[in-house]
Design a protein around this motif. Structure first.
Motif, mmCIF file in Angstrom:
data_model
loop_
_atom_site.group_PDB
_atom_site.id
_atom_site.type_symbol
_atom_site.label_atom_id
_atom_site.label_comp_id
_atom_site.label_asym_id
_atom_site.label_seq_id
_atom_site.Cartn_x
_atom_site.Cartn_y
_atom_site.Cartn_z
ATOM 1 N N THR A 16 4.894 -0.999 -6.849
ATOM 2 C CA THR A 16 4.399 -2.210 -7.408
ATOM 3 C C THR A 16 2.929 -1.998 -7.746
ATOM 4 N N ASN A 17 2.206 -1.572 -6.527
ATOM 5 C CA ASN A 17 0.757 -1.087 -6.979
ATOM 6 C C ASN A 17 0.574 0.033 -7.852
ATOM 7 N N ARG B 274 6.262 -2.193 -2.164
ATOM 8 C CA ARG B 274 4.993 -2.516 -2.598
ATOM 9 C C ARG B 274 4.037 -1.381 -3.234
ATOM 10 N N LEU C 42 6.193 -9.048 0.105
ATOM 11 C CA LEU C 42 5.945 -7.892 -0.626
ATOM 12 C C LEU C 42 5.022 -7.790 -1.464
ATOM 13 N N LEU C 43 4.643 -8.804 -2.211
ATOM 14 C CA LEU C 43 3.445 -8.652 -3.328
ATOM 15 C C LEU C 43 2.337 -9.406 -2.554
#
Length: 178
Positions: free
Chosen positions: A70-71, A67, A140-141
């Motif tokens: 991704t961020n 996560r 996760l998103l």
């Protein structure tokens, strides 16, 4: 060893980095399309995670760091317009090797992923390249399972178009050009 850190925390963090950093870098590369940038992003994420490691390690450390990656990639894309750097249009010529087909497939995959939005890339990479279930991707998103499904469907359609070979000329067009 840092002051205030237990030996167990340092060893646990080092073991995690050794075991999973390659996978995190691969994930970040698929999201951002640049190996060096992926390494920088993962290094930054790990640096930020280290002070909180004793809390993170008891939950799902890989999920937490996915996560975070991704961020971080999303933030990197958001600030792209402010950077003066421009990605090269073409890669420098590579020496021919036994891995040419693998390299070509990787370049095709990266090019297809490059045509997706940040969310679409994250969903496809987590779902198919990192082998997470739809529910896990949603968690996760921070999105719903339905959003994962619809985003994945749209993204795969875009990727199919991106990797499709150009359609051959039709007979009518060929006759006109003769």
């Amino acid at each position: 060893m840092m002051i205030g850190r237990g030996r167990h925390t340092d060893e646990s963090f080092a073991a995690f980095v050794t075991a999973r950093s390659g996978r995190l870098i691969g994930y970040a590369e698929l999201l951002c399309g640049d190996r060096d940038q992926a390494r920088d992003i993962v290094q930054t994420v790990l640096t930020r995670a280290y002070p909180r490691w004793r809390h993170i390690e008891h939950e799902d450390p890989y999920g937490y760091l996915c996560r975070a990656v991704t961020n971080a990639v999303t933030d990197w894309w958001r600030t792209a317009h402010r950077r003066r750097e421009q990605p090269a249009g073409e890669l420098p010529e590579q020496a021919v090797s036994d891995h040419a087909a693998t390299f070509e497939n990787r370049q095709t995959l990266l090019a297809a992923l490059g045509g997706l939005t940040a969310r679409e890339r994250a969903v496809v990479v987590l779902r198919y390249l990192d082998d997470h279930a739809e529910r896990e991707v949603a968690e996760l998103l921070g999105i719903s399972v339905g959003t994962v499904k619809s985003t994945c469907h749209k993204a795969l359609g875009k990727m199919r178009i991106a990797v499709a070979e150009p359609a051959p000329l039709t007979t009518a067009k060929q006759n006109r050009s003769s």
